[in-house]
Design an enzyme around this catalytic site. Sequence first.
Site, PDB file in Angstrom:
ATOM      1  N   GLU A 124       0.858  -1.178   0.000  1.00 50.71           N
ATOM      2  CA  GLU A 124       0.000   0.000   0.000  1.00 50.71           C
ATOM      3  C   GLU A 124       0.896   1.230   0.000  1.00 50.71           C
ATOM      4  OE1 GLU A 124      -3.205  -0.160  -0.296  1.00 50.71           O
ATOM      5  OE2 GLU A 124      -3.559  -2.284   0.100  1.00 50.71           O
ATOM      6  N   ASP A 155     -18.326  -8.504 -10.237  1.00 49.03           N
ATOM      7  CA  ASP A 155     -18.238  -7.791  -8.961  1.00 49.03           C
ATOM      8  C   ASP A 155     -17.596  -6.421  -9.135  1.00 49.03           C
ATOM      9  OD1 ASP A 155     -18.991  -7.873  -6.328  1.00 49.03           O
ATOM     10  OD2 ASP A 155     -17.144  -8.784  -5.611  1.00 49.03           O
TER      11      ASP A 155
END
Length: 217
Positions: free
Chosen positions: A65, A91
Site C-alpha cells: 500500500e 463484482d
Amino acid sequence: MSFIDDILPHAQRIQKEFDILSSIILAQAILESSWGKSRLAKEGKNLFGIKGSYLRESVTMRTAEYNAKKEKYYVDTAFKKYPSWYDSLYDLAILYQNGVSWDRNKYKKVVGEKDYKIVAQFIQEAGYATDPDYASKLIKIIQVNNLTRYDIVSYPLLKFGSRGVNVEKIQRLLDVKVDGIFGVNTLTAVKAFQKEKGLVEDGIVGKDTWEKMSMLN
C-alpha cells in the site's frame, strides 16, 4: 489459449451489460493479476484485488500500500475468493455502477465514458488504488497491447434535452461548460462543429458526428 482470450468474452459481456470499456477491464486484470499468474488470481479467481469476502469466501494476502507521502508499506489483507473469472469481473462492474455504501456515486464517471484515458484517470481519482501511477500504468497496458480493438463501439444518439455522461463527453471535446445537459450552448457548439466538418447541421450527435469528434482526442 492466452489470458486475454480466456477473459475477453466475459469483459465484452460486462461492457454490454454495464457500459464499461472492455479495454479498461482487461488492463486492470492484466495489471493486478500479472496476466492471471498472481497467487490471488490462481487461488481466488480474483483479478482486480477486490478486498473482503464473496459468499463468505476469502483469501488472505500480503500486499503493498502507499501512504499520503507515497511511501510503500505492507499489510495482510483479506480478498474476495470467486468461483469463476466472470464473477470477478461482474463484482468489479457492480462496484463501478453502485459505488460504496458511503458514496453511491464514487465511480459513476467510469460508466458510459468511451475514452479509456479519462476512465483510467477517473478510477485513480476516485481512490480505487493507492498506487500513484495506477492510471498511467493502465493507459500504457492498453496502448502496448492495443486493447481498444476489443471495445464494443456504440454511438449513443444525443440531441437537445439529452443528459448524462455522454453529453459530458461531447461538452469536454467541444470546450463547452460540462454539466451533462444538452442545452442551447451545447446545441450551438455541435452545429458549429458539424458545419466545420461538412456534416449535416442538425445539432444531433449520431454516428457520423461521433466519428469526427473521436478524432479530437
